[in-house]
Design a protein around this motif. Sequence first.
Motif, PDB file in Angstrom:
ATOM      1  N   PRO A   1       0.979  -1.375  -0.012  1.00  0.00           N
ATOM      2  CA  PRO A   1       0.059   0.022  -0.128  1.00  0.00           C
ATOM      3  C   PRO A   1       0.856   1.180  -0.072  1.00  0.00           C
ATOM      4  O   PRO A   1       0.484   2.257  -0.547  1.00  0.00           O
ATOM      5  CB  PRO A   1      -0.605   0.047   1.178  1.00  0.00           C
ATOM      6  CG  PRO A   1      -0.682  -1.445   1.996  1.00  0.00           C
ATOM      7  CD  PRO A   1       0.443  -2.257   0.933  1.00  0.00           C
ATOM      8  N   PHE A   2       2.022   1.360   0.774  1.00  0.00           N
ATOM      9  CA  PHE A   2       3.021   2.367   0.490  1.00  0.00           C
ATOM     10  C   PHE A   2       3.156   2.875  -0.760  1.00  0.00           C
ATOM     11  O   PHE A   2       3.005   4.182  -1.305  1.00  0.00           O
ATOM     12  CB  PHE A   2       4.262   2.104   1.265  1.00  0.00           C
ATOM     13  CG  PHE A   2       5.067   3.538   1.307  1.00  0.00           C
ATOM     14  CD1 PHE A   2       5.176   4.003   2.708  1.00  0.00           C
ATOM     15  CD2 PHE A   2       5.876   3.846   0.335  1.00  0.00           C
ATOM     16  CE1 PHE A   2       6.014   5.127   2.877  1.00  0.00           C
ATOM     17  CE2 PHE A   2       6.745   4.958   0.591  1.00  0.00           C
ATOM     18  CZ  PHE A   2       6.845   5.410   1.919  1.00  0.00           C
TER      19      PHE A   2
ATOM     20  N   TYR B   1       7.972  10.068   7.865  1.00  0.00           N
ATOM     21  CA  TYR B   1       8.552   8.979   8.782  1.00  0.00           C
ATOM     22  C   TYR B   1       9.552   8.296   7.778  1.00  0.00           C
ATOM     23  O   TYR B   1      10.589   7.908   8.120  1.00  0.00           O
ATOM     24  CB  TYR B   1       7.365   8.112   9.029  1.00  0.00           C
ATOM     25  CG  TYR B   1       7.759   6.974   9.914  1.00  0.00           C
ATOM     26  CD1 TYR B   1       7.464   6.705  11.418  1.00  0.00           C
ATOM     27  CD2 TYR B   1       8.453   5.662   9.365  1.00  0.00           C
ATOM     28  CE1 TYR B   1       8.192   5.746  12.015  1.00  0.00           C
ATOM     29  CE2 TYR B   1       8.820   4.605   9.916  1.00  0.00           C
ATOM     30  CZ  TYR B   1       8.784   4.560  11.301  1.00  0.00           C
ATOM     31  OH  TYR B   1       9.150   3.613  11.878  1.00  0.00           O
ATOM     32  N   TYR B   2       9.142   7.774   6.720  1.00  0.00           N
ATOM     33  CA  TYR B   2       9.993   6.871   5.590  1.00  0.00           C
ATOM     34  C   TYR B   2      11.409   7.647   5.471  1.00  0.00           C
ATOM     35  O   TYR B   2      12.324   7.270   5.627  1.00  0.00           O
ATOM     36  CB  TYR B   2       9.263   6.863   4.410  1.00  0.00           C
ATOM     37  CG  TYR B   2      10.250   6.422   3.241  1.00  0.00           C
ATOM     38  CD1 TYR B   2      10.542   4.985   3.153  1.00  0.00           C
ATOM     39  CD2 TYR B   2      11.004   7.247   2.408  1.00  0.00           C
ATOM     40  CE1 TYR B   2      11.328   4.504   2.105  1.00  0.00           C
ATOM     41  CE2 TYR B   2      11.641   6.938   1.367  1.00  0.00           C
ATOM     42  CZ  TYR B   2      11.876   5.444   1.340  1.00  0.00           C
ATOM     43  OH  TYR B   2      12.781   5.062   0.467  1.00  0.00           O
ATOM     44  N   LEU B   3      11.042   9.195   5.208  1.00  0.00           N
ATOM     45  CA  LEU B   3      12.544   9.935   4.928  1.00  0.00           C
ATOM     46  C   LEU B   3      13.380   9.992   6.207  1.00  0.00           C
ATOM     47  O   LEU B   3      14.469   9.596   5.991  1.00  0.00           O
ATOM     48  CB  LEU B   3      12.027  11.290   4.311  1.00  0.00           C
ATOM     49  CG  LEU B   3      11.482  11.497   3.110  1.00  0.00           C
ATOM     50  CD1 LEU B   3      10.912  12.800   3.087  1.00  0.00           C
ATOM     51  CD2 LEU B   3      12.316  10.969   1.997  1.00  0.00           C
TER      52      LEU B   3
ATOM     53  N   ILE C   1      16.225   5.452  15.586  1.00  0.00           N
ATOM     54  CA  ILE C   1      16.047   4.475  14.394  1.00  0.00           C
ATOM     55  C   ILE C   1      14.903   3.265  14.614  1.00  0.00           C
ATOM     56  O   ILE C   1      15.014   2.941  15.845  1.00  0.00           O
ATOM     57  CB  ILE C   1      17.483   3.764  13.946  1.00  0.00           C
ATOM     58  CG1 ILE C   1      17.377   2.897  12.606  1.00  0.00           C
ATOM     59  CG2 ILE C   1      18.000   3.061  15.239  1.00  0.00           C
ATOM     60  CD1 ILE C   1      18.524   2.492  12.197  1.00  0.00           C
ATOM     61  N   ALA C   2      14.015   3.001  13.846  1.00  0.00           N
ATOM     62  CA  ALA C   2      13.202   2.131  14.315  1.00  0.00           C
ATOM     63  C   ALA C   2      13.557   0.533  14.108  1.00  0.00           C
ATOM     64  O   ALA C   2      14.599   0.405  13.200  1.00  0.00           O
ATOM     65  CB  ALA C   2      11.752   2.369  13.019  1.00  0.00           C
ATOM     66  N   PRO C   3      12.719  -0.301  14.364  1.00  0.00           N
ATOM     67  CA  PRO C   3      13.266  -1.480  14.455  1.00  0.00           C
ATOM     68  C   PRO C   3      13.639  -2.515  13.072  1.00  0.00           C
ATOM     69  O   PRO C   3      14.829  -2.788  12.971  1.00  0.00           O
ATOM     70  CB  PRO C   3      12.050  -2.521  15.084  1.00  0.00           C
ATOM     71  CG  PRO C   3      11.589  -1.465  16.059  1.00  0.00           C
ATOM     72  CD  PRO C   3      11.719  -0.199  15.387  1.00  0.00           C
ATOM     73  N   ASN C   4      12.842  -2.088  12.171  1.00  0.00           N
ATOM     74  CA  ASN C   4      13.302  -2.735  10.876  1.00  0.00           C
ATOM     75  C   ASN C   4      14.304  -2.137  10.156  1.00  0.00           C
ATOM     76  O   ASN C   4      15.254  -2.734   9.570  1.00  0.00           O
ATOM     77  CB  ASN C   4      12.186  -2.724   9.786  1.00  0.00           C
ATOM     78  CG  ASN C   4      12.620  -3.339   8.333  1.00  0.00           C
ATOM     79  OD1 ASN C   4      12.766  -4.627   8.473  1.00  0.00           O
ATOM     80  ND2 ASN C   4      12.630  -2.743   7.375  1.00  0.00           N
ATOM     81  N   ALA C   5      14.593  -0.630  10.315  1.00  0.00           N
ATOM     82  CA  ALA C   5      15.745   0.063   9.685  1.00  0.00           C
ATOM     83  C   ALA C   5      16.896  -0.569  10.510  1.00  0.00           C
ATOM     84  O   ALA C   5      17.874  -0.739   9.630  1.00  0.00           O
ATOM     85  CB  ALA C   5      15.378   1.577   9.816  1.00  0.00           C
TER      86      ALA C   5
ATOM     87  N   TYR D   1       4.686   2.365   6.677  1.00  0.00           N
ATOM     88  CA  TYR D   1       3.200   2.453   6.726  1.00  0.00           C
ATOM     89  C   TYR D   1       2.524   2.545   7.914  1.00  0.00           C
ATOM     90  O   TYR D   1       1.607   3.213   8.176  1.00  0.00           O
ATOM     91  CB  TYR D   1       2.716   1.413   5.939  1.00  0.00           C
ATOM     92  CG  TYR D   1       1.399   1.523   5.311  1.00  0.00           C
ATOM     93  CD1 TYR D   1       1.086   2.414   4.116  1.00  0.00           C
ATOM     94  CD2 TYR D   1       0.386   0.855   5.730  1.00  0.00           C
ATOM     95  CE1 TYR D   1      -0.009   2.605   3.866  1.00  0.00           C
ATOM     96  CE2 TYR D   1      -0.965   0.699   5.060  1.00  0.00           C
ATOM     97  CZ  TYR D   1      -1.124   1.906   4.202  1.00  0.00           C
ATOM     98  OH  TYR D   1      -2.174   2.018   3.617  1.00  0.00           O
ATOM     99  N   VAL D   2       3.180   1.815   9.047  1.00  0.00           N
ATOM    100  CA  VAL D   2       2.440   1.689  10.228  1.00  0.00           C
ATOM    101  C   VAL D   2       3.052   2.369  11.197  1.00  0.00           C
ATOM    102  O   VAL D   2       2.696   2.447  12.683  1.00  0.00           O
ATOM    103  CB  VAL D   2       2.397   0.281  10.686  1.00  0.00           C
ATOM    104  CG1 VAL D   2       1.810  -0.645   9.908  1.00  0.00           C
ATOM    105  CG2 VAL D   2       3.774  -0.705  11.153  1.00  0.00           C
ATOM    106  N   HIS D   3       4.304   3.165  10.811  1.00  0.00           N
ATOM    107  CA  HIS D   3       4.941   3.947  11.724  1.00  0.00           C
ATOM    108  C   HIS D   3       5.629   3.408  12.784  1.00  0.00           C
ATOM    109  O   HIS D   3       5.253   3.580  14.046  1.00  0.00           O
ATOM    110  CB  HIS D   3       4.031   5.259  12.266  1.00  0.00           C
ATOM    111  CG  HIS D   3       3.852   6.166  11.212  1.00  0.00           C
ATOM    112  ND1 HIS D   3       3.728   7.743  11.435  1.00  0.00           N
ATOM    113  CD2 HIS D   3       3.449   6.020  10.197  1.00  0.00           C
ATOM    114  CE1 HIS D   3       3.135   8.188  10.440  1.00  0.00           C
ATOM    115  NE2 HIS D   3       2.954   7.321   9.430  1.00  0.00           N
ATOM    116  N   GLU D   4       6.305   2.319  12.403  1.00  0.00           N
ATOM    117  CA  GLU D   4       6.591   1.273  13.590  1.00  0.00           C
ATOM    118  C   GLU D   4       7.683   1.967  14.618  1.00  0.00           C
ATOM    119  O   GLU D   4       8.302   2.721  14.166  1.00  0.00           O
ATOM    120  CB  GLU D   4       7.695   0.324  12.616  1.00  0.00           C
ATOM    121  CG  GLU D   4       8.005  -1.022  13.992  1.00  0.00           C
ATOM    122  CD  GLU D   4       9.053  -1.990  13.097  1.00  0.00           C
ATOM    123  OE1 GLU D   4       9.181  -3.079  13.529  1.00  0.00           O
ATOM    124  OE2 GLU D   4       9.817  -1.421  12.115  1.00  0.00           O
TER     125      GLU D   4
END
Length: 221
Positions: free
Chosen positions: A23-24, A40-42, A106-110, A214-217
């Motif tokens: 969806p992103f 958020y992505y950037l 930094i978020a978990p997946n990054a 997308y979910v702002h993890e």
Amino acid sequence: MPTITSIMRTQAEDLWNKSFNHPFIKELSKGTLPMDTFRYYLKQDHYYLNNFSILHKRIADKIDEPQIKQFLIAGSEGLNDGENEIRETFFKELTITAEEMGTTPIAPNAYSYVSHMYHELNEGTTASACTALLPCYWLYNEIGKQLIADGSPIELYQQFIETYDSPEFTEATNQMIQIIDQFGEQASDGERQRMITAFVRSSYYELNFWEMAYVHEEWHN
Ligand SMILES: Cc1ncc(C[n+]2csc(CCO)c2C)c(N)n1
């Protein structure tokens, strides 16, 4: 014999299709992606890109072959495409300040994606470390090529799409594919397997990078 990159691409087919249909990506193209999500992505991608540059340099240090070394050094200096400049523009337009970056963890997946690339650098081979970087080029180039036909009604998203469809970026992607094929030809069966696994794992983290944004993890307790 099929090239190692064609084997990798086949093994990662499902993950790549999920990225194309995420969806992103769909909303980026339609123009309905919330700007807050792109923001958020950037911010997360800023961490990724900084580390990506360091990794190019560290891998280049391990390589003697002049053309490959030069390509990786150029990559570490952000010379392989217009990505760095466009990001500066995005940061200004969305008023993402150094202060805001400083307070954004930094978020978990990054974090996992970046850790995977350092793991290949430290525990894998030069070839597997280099392979972990390939989906980054190749997947974004394929996304750029797919999205360019329709573009996006949002100017910022359109610029994002154009970065990854440019002739310079397509050329850099093709060079990276050739480099990995060259490594693949020289590798033992065990090394080839490690390269393929590194590629599939990076493809997994690429897919989850869209989901993360997308979910702002966030890290949760
Ligand atoms: C998570 C994530 N994956 C891939 C790219 C795309 N990208 C990053 S560096 C580079 C090559 C040289 O600039 C490319 C194509 C991205 N921005 N973020």
